[in-house]
Design a protein around this motif. Structure first.
Motif, PDB file in Angstrom:
ATOM      1  N   UNK A 250       7.302  38.728  -8.393  1.00 28.89           N
ATOM      2  CA  UNK A 250       6.990  38.748  -6.965  1.00 28.89           C
ATOM      3  C   UNK A 250       6.230  40.042  -6.729  1.00 28.89           C
ATOM      4  N   UNK A 251       5.022  39.914  -6.198  1.00 29.18           N
ATOM      5  CA  UNK A 251       4.174  41.093  -6.057  1.00 29.18           C
ATOM      6  C   UNK A 251       3.590  41.153  -4.651  1.00 29.18           C
ATOM      7  N   UNK A 252       3.375  42.370  -4.161  1.00 26.76           N
ATOM      8  CA  UNK A 252       2.454  42.496  -3.042  1.00 26.76           C
ATOM      9  C   UNK A 252       1.261  43.275  -3.573  1.00 26.76           C
ATOM     10  N   UNK A 253       0.080  42.760  -3.286  1.00 23.84           N
ATOM     11  CA  UNK A 253      -1.137  43.395  -3.782  1.00 23.84           C
ATOM     12  C   UNK A 253      -2.080  43.647  -2.612  1.00 23.84           C
ATOM     13  N   UNK A 254      -2.934  44.630  -2.805  1.00 22.55           N
ATOM     14  CA  UNK A 254      -3.909  44.914  -1.754  1.00 22.55           C
ATOM     15  C   UNK A 254      -5.285  45.037  -2.379  1.00 22.55           C
ATOM     16  N   UNK A 255      -6.287  44.929  -1.536  1.00 24.17           N
ATOM     17  CA  UNK A 255      -7.657  45.179  -1.962  1.00 24.17           C
ATOM     18  C   UNK A 255      -8.257  46.120  -0.943  1.00 24.17           C
ATOM     19  N   UNK A 256      -8.962  47.169  -1.417  1.00 27.88           N
ATOM     20  CA  UNK A 256      -9.445  48.176  -0.466  1.00 27.88           C
ATOM     21  C   UNK A 256     -10.397  47.621   0.590  1.00 27.88           C
ATOM     22  N   UNK A 257     -10.990  46.485   0.314  1.00 29.54           N
ATOM     23  CA  UNK A 257     -11.937  45.911   1.282  1.00 29.54           C
ATOM     24  C   UNK A 257     -11.453  44.531   1.699  1.00 29.54           C
ATOM     25  N   UNK A 258     -12.011  44.010   2.786  1.00 29.73           N
ATOM     26  CA  UNK A 258     -11.686  42.613   3.105  1.00 29.73           C
ATOM     27  C   UNK A 258     -11.990  41.756   1.879  1.00 29.73           C
ATOM     28  N   UNK A 259     -11.103  40.870   1.581  1.00 32.01           N
ATOM     29  CA  UNK A 259     -11.170  40.185   0.296  1.00 32.01           C
ATOM     30  C   UNK A 259     -10.658  38.769   0.492  1.00 32.01           C
ATOM     31  N   UNK A 260     -11.365  37.817  -0.090  1.00 34.50           N
ATOM     32  CA  UNK A 260     -10.990  36.425   0.143  1.00 34.50           C
ATOM     33  C   UNK A 260      -9.865  35.988  -0.786  1.00 34.50           C
ATOM     34  N   UNK A 261      -8.885  35.342  -0.188  1.00 35.63           N
ATOM     35  CA  UNK A 261      -7.772  34.774  -0.950  1.00 35.63           C
ATOM     36  C   UNK A 261      -8.290  33.770  -1.994  1.00 35.63           C
ATOM     37  N   UNK A 262      -9.426  33.127  -1.655  1.00 37.70           N
ATOM     38  CA  UNK A 262      -9.988  32.109  -2.551  1.00 37.70           C
ATOM     39  C   UNK A 262     -10.326  32.699  -3.923  1.00 37.70           C
ATOM     40  N   UNK A 263     -10.806  33.932  -3.921  1.00 41.23           N
ATOM     41  CA  UNK A 263     -11.153  34.560  -5.209  1.00 41.23           C
ATOM     42  C   UNK A 263      -9.903  34.743  -6.072  1.00 41.23           C
ATOM     43  N   UNK A 264      -8.820  35.150  -5.422  1.00 37.49           N
ATOM     44  CA  UNK A 264      -7.558  35.284  -6.156  1.00 37.49           C
ATOM     45  C   UNK A 264      -7.106  33.932  -6.695  1.00 37.49           C
ATOM     46  N   UNK A 265      -7.166  32.945  -5.816  1.00 38.96           N
ATOM     47  CA  UNK A 265      -6.720  31.603  -6.223  1.00 38.96           C
ATOM     48  C   UNK A 265      -7.555  31.066  -7.387  1.00 38.96           C
ATOM     49  N   UNK A 266      -8.879  31.313  -7.342  1.00 37.00           N
ATOM     50  CA  UNK A 266      -9.754  30.846  -8.430  1.00 37.00           C
ATOM     51  C   UNK A 266      -9.343  31.454  -9.761  1.00 37.00           C
ATOM     52  N   UNK A 267      -9.074  32.771  -9.738  1.00 37.96           N
ATOM     53  CA  UNK A 267      -8.700  33.454 -10.971  1.00 37.96           C
ATOM     54  C   UNK A 267      -7.349  32.965 -11.488  1.00 37.96           C
ATOM     55  N   UNK A 268      -6.426  32.767 -10.554  1.00 37.01           N
ATOM     56  CA  UNK A 268      -5.103  32.305 -10.987  1.00 37.01           C
ATOM     57  C   UNK A 268      -5.158  30.853 -11.473  1.00 37.01           C
ATOM     58  N   UNK A 269      -6.096  30.074 -10.918  1.00 37.81           N
ATOM     59  CA  UNK A 269      -6.248  28.687 -11.393  1.00 37.81           C
ATOM     60  C   UNK A 269      -6.702  28.699 -12.856  1.00 37.81           C
ATOM     61  N   UNK A 270      -7.627  29.631 -13.142  1.00 37.47           N
ATOM     62  CA  UNK A 270      -8.108  29.754 -14.511  1.00 37.47           C
ATOM     63  C   UNK A 270      -6.949  30.163 -15.436  1.00 37.47           C
TER      64      UNK A 270
END
Lengths: 168, 183
Positions: free
Chosen positions: B49-69
Protein backbone atom coordinates in the motif's frame (compact mmCIF):
# COMPACT_ATOMS: atom_id res chain seq x y z
CA UNK A 1 24.23 32.27 25.46
CA UNK A 2 21.62 31.46 22.86
CA UNK A 3 20.05 28.14 22.10
CA UNK A 4 21.80 26.63 19.11
CA UNK A 5 20.42 25.06 16.00
CA UNK A 6 20.01 21.28 16.22
CA UNK A 7 21.78 19.48 13.39
CA UNK A 8 19.63 17.02 11.54
CA UNK A 9 20.61 13.79 9.90
CA UNK A 10 22.18 13.37 7.25
CA UNK A 11 24.65 15.87 8.72
CA UNK A 12 27.89 13.80 8.82
CA UNK A 13 28.83 14.93 12.34
CA UNK A 14 25.90 12.93 13.77
CA UNK A 15 27.48 9.66 12.64
CA UNK A 16 30.97 10.44 13.92
CA UNK A 17 32.30 9.22 17.32
CA UNK A 18 33.21 12.27 19.44
CA UNK A 19 36.59 13.02 21.02
CA UNK A 20 36.96 13.02 24.82
CA UNK A 21 36.98 16.36 26.63
CA UNK A 22 40.62 16.81 27.76
CA UNK A 23 40.26 20.02 29.73
CA UNK A 24 37.18 21.56 31.30
CA UNK A 25 37.78 25.20 30.45
CA UNK A 26 35.52 28.18 29.87
CA UNK A 27 34.78 27.00 26.36
CA UNK A 28 33.43 23.71 27.69
CA UNK A 29 31.43 25.50 30.42
CA UNK A 30 29.92 27.82 27.79
CA UNK A 31 29.08 24.81 25.69
CA UNK A 32 27.21 23.21 28.61
CA UNK A 33 25.16 26.39 28.99
CA UNK A 34 24.31 26.33 25.29
CA UNK A 35 23.34 22.67 25.48
CA UNK A 36 20.95 23.36 28.35
CA UNK A 37 19.43 26.34 26.51
CA UNK A 38 19.00 24.24 23.39
CA UNK A 39 17.39 21.42 25.37
CA UNK A 40 14.95 23.82 27.06
CA UNK A 41 13.92 25.15 23.67
CA UNK A 42 13.21 21.74 22.11
CA UNK A 43 9.55 20.74 22.47
CA UNK A 44 9.47 18.24 25.33
CA UNK A 45 13.18 17.55 24.94
CA UNK A 46 14.97 15.93 27.88
CA UNK A 47 18.53 15.88 26.57
CA UNK A 48 20.97 17.23 24.01
CA UNK A 49 24.43 15.97 23.07
CA UNK A 50 27.26 18.20 21.83
CA UNK A 51 27.40 16.70 18.31
CA UNK A 52 23.76 17.69 17.86
CA UNK A 53 24.84 21.33 17.98
CA UNK A 54 27.89 20.75 15.84
CA UNK A 55 30.62 20.07 18.44
CA UNK A 56 32.27 16.66 18.26
CA UNK A 57 33.11 16.35 21.96
CA UNK A 58 31.95 13.82 24.55
CA UNK A 59 29.54 15.87 26.58
CA UNK A 60 25.79 16.11 26.90
CA UNK A 61 23.06 17.38 29.20
CA UNK A 62 20.00 15.50 30.45
CA UNK A 63 17.04 16.65 32.54
CA UNK A 64 13.93 14.48 32.75
CA UNK A 65 12.52 16.19 35.87
CA UNK A 66 9.86 18.07 33.90
CA UNK A 67 8.67 15.16 31.79
CA UNK A 68 5.68 12.98 32.57
CA UNK A 69 7.73 9.79 32.63
CA UNK A 70 10.71 11.18 34.52
CA UNK A 71 9.30 13.46 37.15
CA UNK A 72 8.94 10.72 39.79
CA UNK A 73 12.54 9.55 39.65
CA UNK A 74 15.39 11.78 38.46
CA UNK A 75 18.59 13.59 39.40
CA UNK A 76 17.52 16.95 37.99
CA UNK A 77 19.77 18.64 35.47
CA UNK A 78 22.85 16.54 34.69
CA UNK A 79 25.96 17.89 32.98
CA UNK A 80 27.71 14.80 31.68
CA UNK A 81 31.32 15.16 30.53
CA UNK A 82 33.01 12.03 29.14
CA UNK A 83 30.14 9.84 30.38
CA UNK A 84 30.67 6.11 30.45
CA UNK A 85 28.25 3.32 31.30
CA UNK A 86 30.03 0.90 33.63
CA UNK A 87 27.11 -1.38 34.41
CA UNK A 88 23.75 -2.04 32.75
CA UNK A 89 20.86 -4.29 33.74
CA UNK A 90 17.29 -5.03 32.73
CA UNK A 91 15.61 -4.26 29.42
CA UNK A 92 12.58 -2.31 28.32
CA UNK A 93 11.30 -0.95 25.04
CA UNK A 94 10.41 2.66 24.60
CA UNK A 95 9.27 4.60 21.56
CA UNK A 96 12.02 7.14 21.08
CA UNK A 97 12.09 10.30 19.03
CA UNK A 98 15.08 12.55 18.38
CA UNK A 99 15.37 16.22 17.46
CA UNK A 100 18.01 15.25 14.88
CA UNK A 101 15.53 12.96 13.06
CA UNK A 102 12.30 14.94 13.15
CA UNK A 103 8.88 13.45 12.43
CA UNK A 104 9.77 9.83 13.23
CA UNK A 105 9.83 7.66 16.29
CA UNK A 106 10.95 4.08 16.71
CA UNK A 107 10.81 1.36 19.34
CA UNK A 108 14.21 0.88 20.97
CA UNK A 109 15.09 -1.65 23.65
CA UNK A 110 17.60 -0.53 26.27
CA UNK A 111 18.76 -1.53 29.76
CA UNK A 112 16.56 -0.02 32.46
CA UNK A 113 19.20 0.42 35.16
CA UNK A 114 22.67 1.77 34.51
CA UNK A 115 25.66 2.91 36.51
CA UNK A 116 27.38 5.89 35.01
CA UNK A 117 30.84 7.43 35.42
CA UNK A 118 31.41 11.00 34.26
CA UNK A 119 32.79 14.38 35.18
CA UNK A 120 30.33 17.05 36.18
CA UNK A 121 30.43 20.70 35.07
CA UNK A 122 33.00 21.46 37.77
CA UNK A 123 35.29 18.69 36.55
CA UNK A 124 34.58 16.43 39.55
CA UNK A 125 34.53 12.71 38.81
CA UNK A 126 31.19 11.16 39.69
CA UNK A 127 29.45 7.83 39.71
CA UNK A 128 25.69 7.62 39.57
CA UNK A 129 23.10 4.83 39.51
CA UNK A 130 20.19 5.76 37.25
CA UNK A 131 17.01 3.95 36.28
CA UNK A 132 13.84 4.25 34.27
CA UNK A 133 13.26 7.04 31.79
CA UNK A 134 16.33 8.95 32.99
CA UNK A 135 18.48 5.91 32.16
CA UNK A 136 16.91 5.73 28.69
CA UNK A 137 17.52 9.43 28.06
CA UNK A 138 21.18 9.19 29.16
CA UNK A 139 21.78 6.17 26.94
CA UNK A 140 20.20 7.96 23.98
CA UNK A 141 22.56 10.94 24.51
CA UNK A 142 25.63 8.73 25.00
CA UNK A 143 24.70 7.01 21.72
CA UNK A 144 25.01 10.44 20.06
CA UNK A 145 28.56 10.71 21.43
CA UNK A 146 29.34 7.43 19.69
CA UNK A 147 27.73 8.42 16.38
CA UNK A 148 24.76 6.13 16.96
CA UNK A 149 21.20 7.22 16.18
CA UNK A 150 18.03 5.49 17.36
CA UNK A 151 17.55 4.36 13.76
CA UNK A 152 20.63 2.17 14.32
CA UNK A 153 18.94 0.48 17.28
CA UNK A 154 15.47 -0.32 15.95
CA UNK A 155 15.06 -4.08 16.06
CA UNK A 156 11.59 -4.74 14.68
CA UNK A 157 11.09 -3.92 11.03
CA UNK A 158 7.39 -4.64 11.09
CA UNK A 159 6.43 -2.22 13.83
CA UNK A 160 9.72 -0.60 14.71
CA UNK A 161 9.36 2.72 12.95
CA UNK A 162 6.46 5.05 13.35
CA UNK A 163 5.48 8.41 12.13
CA UNK A 164 5.74 10.71 15.09
CA UNK A 165 2.40 12.10 16.15
CA UNK A 166 2.69 13.61 19.58
CA UNK A 167 4.76 13.67 22.71
CA UNK A 168 3.99 13.63 26.39
CA UNK B 1 -0.04 27.46 -9.90
CA UNK B 2 0.88 23.85 -10.49
CA UNK B 3 0.05 21.34 -7.79
CA UNK B 4 1.71 18.06 -6.97
CA UNK B 5 -0.32 15.05 -7.97
CA UNK B 6 -0.94 12.43 -5.30
CA UNK B 7 -2.10 8.84 -5.72
CA UNK B 8 -2.88 5.88 -3.53
CA UNK B 9 -1.47 2.71 -5.07
CA UNK B 10 -2.13 -0.82 -3.91
CA UNK B 11 -0.19 -3.73 -5.34
CA UNK B 12 -0.69 -7.41 -4.66
CA UNK B 13 1.08 -10.33 -6.21
CA UNK B 14 1.88 -13.94 -5.53
CA UNK B 15 5.07 -13.69 -3.53
CA UNK B 16 8.41 -13.89 -5.32
CA UNK B 17 11.64 -11.90 -5.10
CA UNK B 18 11.43 -8.60 -7.02
CA UNK B 19 7.87 -7.34 -6.50
CA UNK B 20 8.99 -4.23 -4.65
CA UNK B 21 11.80 -3.58 -7.12
CA UNK B 22 9.43 -3.95 -10.11
CA UNK B 23 6.90 -1.59 -8.54
CA UNK B 24 9.50 0.94 -7.39
CA UNK B 25 11.09 0.90 -10.86
CA UNK B 26 7.79 1.85 -12.51
CA UNK B 27 7.38 4.76 -10.09
CA UNK B 28 11.00 5.86 -10.41
CA UNK B 29 10.91 5.87 -14.21
CA UNK B 30 7.75 8.00 -14.16
CA UNK B 31 9.37 10.48 -11.77
CA UNK B 32 7.01 9.66 -8.90
CA UNK B 33 8.05 9.95 -5.25
CA UNK B 34 7.19 7.24 -2.74
CA UNK B 35 5.70 9.27 0.10
CA UNK B 36 4.56 6.57 2.48
CA UNK B 37 4.27 2.80 2.34
CA UNK B 38 3.26 -0.29 4.21
CA UNK B 39 4.19 -3.57 2.59
CA UNK B 40 3.98 -7.06 3.96
CA UNK B 41 3.56 -10.72 3.20
CA UNK B 42 -0.06 -11.79 3.66
CA UNK B 43 -0.19 -15.57 3.45
CA UNK B 44 1.42 -16.37 0.10
CA UNK B 45 0.80 -12.94 -1.41
CA UNK B 46 2.94 -9.85 -1.08
CA UNK B 47 0.85 -6.73 -0.58
CA UNK B 48 1.94 -3.11 -0.94
CA UNK B 49 0.00 0.00 0.00
CA UNK B 50 1.68 3.18 -1.15
CA UNK B 51 1.01 6.85 -1.43
CA UNK B 52 2.99 8.42 -4.23
CA UNK B 53 3.32 11.93 -5.54
CA UNK B 54 4.53 13.60 -8.68
CA UNK B 55 6.02 17.09 -8.53
CA UNK B 56 3.85 18.22 -11.43
CA UNK B 57 0.26 17.61 -12.44
CA UNK B 58 0.36 14.07 -13.66
CA UNK B 59 -2.19 11.84 -15.31
CA UNK B 60 -3.35 8.72 -13.51
CA UNK B 61 -3.59 7.13 -16.97
CA UNK B 62 0.20 7.09 -17.30
CA UNK B 63 0.49 5.21 -14.03
CA UNK B 64 -2.22 2.78 -15.06
CA UNK B 65 -0.52 2.16 -18.44
CA UNK B 66 2.76 1.30 -16.76
CA UNK B 67 1.13 -0.94 -14.20
CA UNK B 68 -0.84 -2.68 -16.98
CA UNK B 69 2.46 -3.49 -18.64
CA UNK B 70 3.79 -4.78 -15.32
CA UNK B 71 0.71 -6.94 -14.97
CA UNK B 72 1.09 -8.41 -18.46
CA UNK B 73 4.79 -9.08 -18.03
CA UNK B 74 4.98 -10.13 -14.39
CA UNK B 75 1.49 -10.74 -13.06
CA UNK B 76 1.55 -7.85 -10.57
CA UNK B 77 -1.94 -6.44 -9.94
CA UNK B 78 -2.09 -2.76 -9.07
CA UNK B 79 -4.88 -0.36 -8.30
CA UNK B 80 -4.47 3.42 -8.50
CA UNK B 81 -6.66 6.12 -6.99
CA UNK B 82 -6.15 9.88 -7.20
CA UNK B 83 -5.97 11.54 -3.78
CA UNK B 84 -7.83 14.79 -3.30
CA UNK B 85 -6.24 17.73 -1.44
CA UNK B 86 -8.69 17.12 1.43
CA UNK B 87 -7.40 13.57 1.83
CA UNK B 88 -3.83 14.84 2.11
CA UNK B 89 -4.68 17.02 5.06
CA UNK B 90 -4.01 14.80 8.06
CA UNK B 91 -3.89 16.68 11.36
CA UNK B 92 -2.00 14.99 14.20
CA UNK B 93 -4.26 13.07 16.58
CA UNK B 94 -4.48 14.63 20.03
CA UNK B 95 -5.47 11.68 22.24
CA UNK B 96 -3.27 9.13 23.97
CA UNK B 97 -1.56 6.49 21.82
CA UNK B 98 -1.93 2.92 23.04
CA UNK B 99 -1.28 -0.67 22.05
CA UNK B 100 -4.30 -2.95 22.25
CA UNK B 101 -3.61 -6.67 22.12
CA UNK B 102 -6.36 -9.20 21.66
CA UNK B 103 -5.94 -12.97 21.61
CA UNK B 104 -7.97 -16.06 22.25
CA UNK B 105 -9.38 -19.25 20.75
CA UNK B 106 -10.27 -18.47 17.13
CA UNK B 107 -13.93 -17.77 16.48
CA UNK B 108 -15.85 -15.66 13.97
CA UNK B 109 -16.24 -11.98 14.76
CA UNK B 110 -13.25 -11.10 16.93
CA UNK B 111 -12.01 -8.32 14.65
CA UNK B 112 -15.52 -7.10 13.94
CA UNK B 113 -16.68 -6.93 17.55
CA UNK B 114 -13.49 -5.38 18.92
CA UNK B 115 -13.16 -2.74 16.22
CA UNK B 116 -16.88 -1.90 16.31
CA UNK B 117 -16.62 -1.34 20.05
CA UNK B 118 -13.55 0.85 19.57
CA UNK B 119 -15.30 2.84 16.84
CA UNK B 120 -18.25 3.47 19.11
CA UNK B 121 -15.90 4.95 21.71
CA UNK B 122 -14.29 7.13 18.98
CA UNK B 123 -10.98 5.27 19.25
CA UNK B 124 -8.99 5.77 16.04
CA UNK B 125 -6.93 2.81 14.78
CA UNK B 126 -3.50 3.72 13.39
CA UNK B 127 -2.10 0.25 12.76
CA UNK B 128 -3.54 -3.25 12.88
CA UNK B 129 -2.13 -6.71 12.35
CA UNK B 130 -3.85 -10.04 12.79
CA UNK B 131 -2.63 -13.60 12.59
CA UNK B 132 -3.87 -17.09 13.32
CA UNK B 133 -1.34 -18.98 15.43
CA UNK B 134 -1.42 -22.18 17.47
CA UNK B 135 -2.21 -25.63 16.10
CA UNK B 136 -4.70 -26.64 13.43
CA UNK B 137 -6.81 -28.36 16.10
CA UNK B 138 -6.94 -25.34 18.37
CA UNK B 139 -6.19 -22.18 16.41
CA UNK B 140 -5.55 -18.99 18.34
CA UNK B 141 -6.41 -15.61 16.90
CA UNK B 142 -4.02 -12.74 17.65
CA UNK B 143 -4.74 -9.10 16.85
CA UNK B 144 -2.39 -6.24 17.73
CA UNK B 145 -3.45 -2.71 17.10
CA UNK B 146 -2.20 0.76 17.80
CA UNK B 147 -4.85 3.34 18.36
CA UNK B 148 -5.40 6.90 19.45
CA UNK B 149 -7.90 7.27 22.27
CA UNK B 150 -10.31 10.20 22.08
CA UNK B 151 -9.10 13.30 23.84
CA UNK B 152 -9.49 12.98 27.61
CA UNK B 153 -9.84 9.18 27.72
CA UNK B 154 -7.15 7.42 29.76
CA UNK B 155 -5.64 4.01 29.03
CA UNK B 156 -7.28 2.70 32.23
CA UNK B 157 -10.70 3.92 31.08
CA UNK B 158 -10.22 2.33 27.66
CA UNK B 159 -9.27 -0.93 29.37
CA UNK B 160 -12.44 -0.77 31.48
CA UNK B 161 -14.65 -0.11 28.45
CA UNK B 162 -13.49 -3.36 26.86
CA UNK B 163 -14.25 -5.49 29.94
CA UNK B 164 -17.63 -6.64 28.65
CA UNK B 165 -16.13 -7.73 25.37
CA UNK B 166 -13.55 -9.90 27.14
CA UNK B 167 -16.35 -11.96 28.64
CA UNK B 168 -18.54 -11.96 25.53
CA UNK B 169 -15.78 -13.17 23.20
CA UNK B 170 -13.79 -15.08 25.83
CA UNK B 171 -10.57 -13.43 24.68
CA UNK B 172 -7.74 -11.63 26.44
CA UNK B 173 -7.68 -7.90 25.76
CA UNK B 174 -4.82 -5.74 26.99
CA UNK B 175 -4.45 -1.98 26.68
CA UNK B 176 -1.03 -0.40 27.21
CA UNK B 177 0.15 3.20 26.83
CA UNK B 178 2.88 3.69 24.24
CA UNK B 179 3.95 7.26 25.12
CA UNK B 180 6.43 8.40 22.47
CA UNK B 181 9.29 10.35 24.08
CA UNK B 182 11.35 13.16 22.66
CA UNK B 183 15.05 12.85 23.55
Amino acid sequence: MPARTILQYPHPLLKLPCSPVELIDQEVRDLLVDLVETMRQGPGSVGVAAPQIGVSLRLCVVDVSMSKLGKESNHGLLHLINPEIVEARGAATMREGCMSIPAYTGDVERPTRITLRYSDGGGNPRELAVEGFEAVAIQHEIDHLNGILFLDRITSVKTGLFRRKNYR
Amino acid sequence: MLHRAHFAVTVISKDRPGIVADTAEVLYRLGCNLEDSSCTLLGGDFAMILTVSHPKPFSKVRLLDEFRRLHDEKGVVAHVRTLSPEELDNPSPVGELCLISVYGADRPGIVYRVTRELAEFQVSIADLNTRVVGSKESPVYVMMLEAYLPEGMTVGEADGLLAGLRLELNVEIGVKAITPVSL
